[in-house]
Design an enzyme around this catalytic site. Structure first.
Site, PDB file in Angstrom:
ATOM      1  N   GLU A 127       8.712   9.586 -15.794  1.00  0.00           N
ATOM      2  CA  GLU A 127       9.791   8.830 -15.553  1.00  0.00           C
ATOM      3  C   GLU A 127      10.933   8.856 -16.733  1.00  0.00           C
ATOM      4  O   GLU A 127      10.447   9.034 -18.057  1.00  0.00           O
ATOM      5  CB  GLU A 127       9.640   7.190 -15.253  1.00  0.00           C
ATOM      6  CG  GLU A 127       8.800   7.173 -13.974  1.00  0.00           C
ATOM      7  CD  GLU A 127       8.512   5.539 -13.747  1.00  0.00           C
ATOM      8  OE1 GLU A 127       9.103   5.126 -14.503  1.00  0.00           O
ATOM      9  OE2 GLU A 127       7.578   5.459 -12.713  1.00  0.00           O
ATOM     10  N   LYS A 179       4.347  14.113 -13.135  1.00  0.00           N
ATOM     11  CA  LYS A 179       5.475  13.521 -12.914  1.00  0.00           C
ATOM     12  C   LYS A 179       5.623  12.502 -13.968  1.00  0.00           C
ATOM     13  O   LYS A 179       4.935  11.929 -14.431  1.00  0.00           O
ATOM     14  CB  LYS A 179       5.781  13.100 -11.670  1.00  0.00           C
ATOM     15  CG  LYS A 179       7.001  12.421 -11.451  1.00  0.00           C
ATOM     16  CD  LYS A 179       7.293  11.848  -9.979  1.00  0.00           C
ATOM     17  CE  LYS A 179       6.729  10.561  -9.777  1.00  0.00           C
ATOM     18  NZ  LYS A 179       7.361   9.573 -10.531  1.00  0.00           N
ATOM     19  N   ASP A 212       1.640   6.232  -9.665  1.00  0.00           N
ATOM     20  CA  ASP A 212       0.818   5.198 -10.553  1.00  0.00           C
ATOM     21  C   ASP A 212       1.040   3.751  -9.743  1.00  0.00           C
ATOM     22  O   ASP A 212       0.767   2.759 -10.168  1.00  0.00           O
ATOM     23  CB  ASP A 212       1.459   4.989 -11.936  1.00  0.00           C
ATOM     24  CG  ASP A 212       3.064   5.111 -11.907  1.00  0.00           C
ATOM     25  OD1 ASP A 212       3.735   4.981 -10.972  1.00  0.00           O
ATOM     26  OD2 ASP A 212       3.474   4.878 -13.112  1.00  0.00           O
ATOM     27  N   SER A 213       1.871   4.156  -8.508  1.00  0.00           N
ATOM     28  CA  SER A 213       2.213   2.831  -7.748  1.00  0.00           C
ATOM     29  C   SER A 213       0.703   2.392  -7.361  1.00  0.00           C
ATOM     30  O   SER A 213       0.325   1.266  -6.538  1.00  0.00           O
ATOM     31  CB  SER A 213       2.790   3.419  -6.408  1.00  0.00           C
ATOM     32  OG  SER A 213       2.256   4.646  -5.934  1.00  0.00           O
ATOM     33  N   ASP A 230       1.326  11.360 -11.123  1.00  0.00           N
ATOM     34  CA  ASP A 230       2.028  10.506 -12.099  1.00  0.00           C
ATOM     35  C   ASP A 230       1.445  10.362 -13.553  1.00  0.00           C
ATOM     36  O   ASP A 230       0.232  10.142 -13.599  1.00  0.00           O
ATOM     37  CB  ASP A 230       2.360   9.160 -11.662  1.00  0.00           C
ATOM     38  CG  ASP A 230       3.880   8.902 -11.050  1.00  0.00           C
ATOM     39  OD1 ASP A 230       4.642   9.981 -11.058  1.00  0.00           O
ATOM     40  OD2 ASP A 230       3.996   7.988 -10.346  1.00  0.00           O
ATOM     41  N   GLU A 283      15.288   7.451  -7.388  1.00  0.00           N
ATOM     42  CA  GLU A 283      14.954   6.269  -6.750  1.00  0.00           C
ATOM     43  C   GLU A 283      16.267   5.350  -6.768  1.00  0.00           C
ATOM     44  O   GLU A 283      16.495   5.146  -7.915  1.00  0.00           O
ATOM     45  CB  GLU A 283      13.625   5.755  -7.363  1.00  0.00           C
ATOM     46  CG  GLU A 283      13.164   4.640  -6.896  1.00  0.00           C
ATOM     47  CD  GLU A 283      11.631   4.196  -7.126  1.00  0.00           C
ATOM     48  OE1 GLU A 283      11.183   2.975  -6.819  1.00  0.00           O
ATOM     49  OE2 GLU A 283      10.926   4.864  -7.931  1.00  0.00           O
TER      50      GLU A 283
END
Length: 295
Positions: A116, A114, A45-46, A84, A183
């Site tokens: 978070e 993925k 999602d970057s 993501d 991270e």
């Protein structure tokens, strides 16, 4: 069958072989990465920052992730593709998480999703993995929660912080994740977590002790935002400079009528002079209207 799968990546960890991962958001770049032998691609999602120009990842939607993910997946014959789950696509409930994960897998044709978070999202991880969808977790500094941290800051400092990151990593493993991104975690802590876990660890700003490493493609190629690069970024090539020079050369040649030449034109298929003359006679421009001035 792809060369890189959940099973082959787990076998790489068991043998002590490092795993390479890069972010990617388009077909052309993904094809090059696949040919280069990169083990895994993260459609992160970057892309909200790298492709859309937002200050963070929060505005990105499920629909957008599917479009970008599908573009990457089409190019990958051997590279394992991770997609993501964007902000608020899984936090509400396990049911919401499973619905969106299933849609993303089905429509984007990727290899896993993925999300978070640590202990707080373990019910979501269980729901998704119980449906047969592989999950990569993400602990430490989680960009979707950067407002909570007061910015993009290192996590796991001090005993309390280190314990929290370790417990989050153990929890996502227990919930069924096959891998976890660490991270912005101190290197010694990341190495300890990697030692304690049976699942794969992928580091970004977490030192060399992880099972693999990931970087944002634009950062490592030198085509990202030149205003700021995180400490953990290494630029492997100044592709941005090469691109700018090519754009400038193109601009000059177009404006100087140097491009295109006969070499870049379909000269052999050109119309004869007779044809052009007939067309010129037949399609005369109409006489312009005479506008009378009104006093």
């Amino acid at each position: 069958m792809k060369q890189n799968t959940v099973a082959t990546l787990a076998a790489m960890k068991a043998r002590g072989e490092k795993i390479s991962q890069l972010t990617c958001y388009d077909y052309s770049t993904a094809r090059i990465m696949d040919e280069a032998g990169i083990n895994t691609i993260l459609v992160g999602d970057s892309l909200g920052m790298t492709m859309q120009g937002y200050p963070d990842t929060l505005p990105v939607t499920v629909d957008e992730m599917i479009i970008y993910g599908r573009s990457v997946a089409r190019a990958c014959k051997n590279t394992f593709v991770v997609l993501d789950m964007p902000f608020m696509s899984y936090q509400v409930s396990p049911e919401q998480a499973l619905t969106n994960a299933g849609r993303m897998m089905k429509e984007a044709m990727v290899d896993c999703v993925k999300l978070e978070g640590g202990k707080a999202v373990c019910p979501q991880i269980r729901a998704i993995t119980n449906a047969g969808i592989p999950v990569c977790a993400h602990v430490g500094m989680t960009p979707q929660s950067h407002h909570t941290y007061g910015g993009f800051k290192v996590q796991g400092k001090g005993e309390e912080g280190a314990r929290r990151v370790l417990e989050d990593a153990l929890a996502v493993q227990e919930a069924g994740a096959f891998a976890v991104v660490l991270e912005c975690v101190p290197p010694k802590l990341a190495a300890l977590i990697t030692k304690k876990l049976d699942i794969i660890t992928i580091g970004i700003g977490a030192g060399s002790g992880c099972d693999g490493q990931v970087l944002v493609c634009q950062d490592m190629l030198g085509i990202g935002d030149s205003g700021y690069l995180p400490k953990f970024v290494k630029t492997f090539a100044q592709v941005g400079d090469v691109m700018k020079e090519a754009f400038q050369t193109y601009d000059r040649q177009v404006k100087a009528s140097v491009f295109p030449t006969a070499r870049e034109s379909y000269v052999k298929s050109d119309c004869s002079d007779d044809i052009l003359a007939r067309l010129d006679r037949e399609y005369r421009p109409e006489e312009p209207l005479k506008i009378c001035s009104v006093l």
